[in-house]
Design a protein around this motif. Structure first.
Motif, short mmCIF file in Angstrom:
data_model
loop_
_atom_site.label_atom_id
_atom_site.label_comp_id
_atom_site.label_asym_id
_atom_site.label_seq_id
_atom_site.Cartn_x
_atom_site.Cartn_y
_atom_site.Cartn_z
N ASP A 96 -39.04 12.56 -24.53
CA ASP A 96 -38.11 11.64 -23.89
C ASP A 96 -38.99 10.68 -23.09
O ASP A 96 -39.57 11.05 -22.07
CB ASP A 96 -37.16 12.41 -22.97
N CYS A 97 -39.10 9.44 -23.57
CA CYS A 97 -40.04 8.48 -22.98
C CYS A 97 -39.67 8.10 -21.55
O CYS A 97 -40.56 7.83 -20.74
CB CYS A 97 -40.13 7.23 -23.86
N GLU A 98 -38.40 8.11 -21.21
CA GLU A 98 -37.98 7.73 -19.87
C GLU A 98 -38.37 8.79 -18.84
O GLU A 98 -38.83 8.48 -17.75
CB GLU A 98 -36.47 7.49 -19.82
N SER A 138 -40.99 6.18 -32.92
CA SER A 138 -40.15 6.12 -31.74
C SER A 138 -38.76 5.68 -32.20
O SER A 138 -38.64 4.78 -33.02
CB SER A 138 -40.68 5.12 -30.73
N ASN A 140 -34.70 4.72 -30.91
CA ASN A 140 -33.82 4.35 -29.81
C ASN A 140 -32.44 4.93 -30.07
O ASN A 140 -31.93 4.82 -31.18
CB ASN A 140 -33.72 2.83 -29.68
N GLU A 142 -28.55 4.86 -28.72
CA GLU A 142 -27.56 4.21 -27.87
C GLU A 142 -26.53 5.24 -27.44
O GLU A 142 -25.95 5.93 -28.26
CB GLU A 142 -26.85 3.09 -28.64
N VAL A 147 -29.60 2.93 -23.45
CA VAL A 147 -30.45 3.21 -24.60
C VAL A 147 -31.61 4.10 -24.16
O VAL A 147 -32.28 3.81 -23.17
CB VAL A 147 -30.99 1.90 -25.22
N THR A 149 -35.18 6.18 -25.46
CA THR A 149 -36.22 6.16 -26.48
C THR A 149 -36.88 7.53 -26.55
O THR A 149 -37.24 8.11 -25.53
CB THR A 149 -37.28 5.09 -26.15
N TYR A 150 -37.01 8.02 -27.78
CA TYR A 150 -37.66 9.31 -28.02
C TYR A 150 -38.79 9.10 -29.02
O TYR A 150 -38.65 8.32 -29.96
CB TYR A 150 -36.67 10.32 -28.60
N LYS A 151 -39.89 9.80 -28.80
CA LYS A 151 -41.01 9.73 -29.74
C LYS A 151 -41.10 11.08 -30.45
O LYS A 151 -41.08 12.14 -29.81
CB LYS A 151 -42.32 9.44 -29.00
#
Length: 159
Positions: A96-98, A138, A140, A142, A147, A149-151
């Motif tokens: 989870d990039c955030e 990666s 996205n 919604e 939004v 972003t997951y890698k």
């Protein structure tokens, strides 16, 4: 034509054993409860009878639901899942990039989804976005909250 219900082999076995339990054990139990309640006399004010009839209705509804799922079931053979891309039946590790947090999910059909067990549906926003992604991609997603972003870090067999 009705929608196919994607199931893993484990999910198929769980549904079949639940169906067997409902048909063989629970039906007999509730029939016995109804019989005992009838023997008490006046059914118009018999709470046990009403409760047993409600339980019987719930059991029959669940049997019908499971039979419908199984009738349109398509079993994903997890040993044959292509591990180059995310698909139903594989386990994925994503970042989870955030929140810089690693998450692990098993992608399953909608009838097997259970977020508490880390099983997400291929029809959920995250599951849908991950399908077809490869390691390093990666994606996205919604959602109502914005939004995300997951890698993709890893794809593996779930069994």
């Amino acid at each position: 034509m009705e929608k196919k219900n994607l199931l893993t082999y484990e999910g198929l076995q769980k549904l079949e054993s639940e169906l067997q339990e409902l048909k063989v054990v629970r039906r007999k139990e509730v029939a016995q409860k109804i019989k005992e309640a009838r023997e008490q006399g006046d059914l118009s004010e018999n709470a046990e009878y009403d409760a047993a009839k409600d339980e019987q209705r719930d059991i029959e509804a669940r049997i019908e639901e499971i039979e419908k799922i199984l009738k349109n079931a398509e079993v994903v053979v997890e040993d044959e899942v292509d591990l180059d891309k995310i698909n139903v039946g594989c386990k994925v590790r994503i970042l989870d990039c955030e929140f810089d947090e690693e998450l692990e999910y098993k992608i399953v059909g909608s009838t097997e989804a259970n977020s508490l067990q880390g099983k997400i549906s291929n029809e959920s926003p995250v599951g849908k976005a991950l399908l077809g992604a490869e390691i390093g991609d990666s994606v996205n997603v919604e959602t109502q909250n914005g939004v995300f972003t997951y890698k993709v870090l890893e794809i593996q067999r779930s069994n």
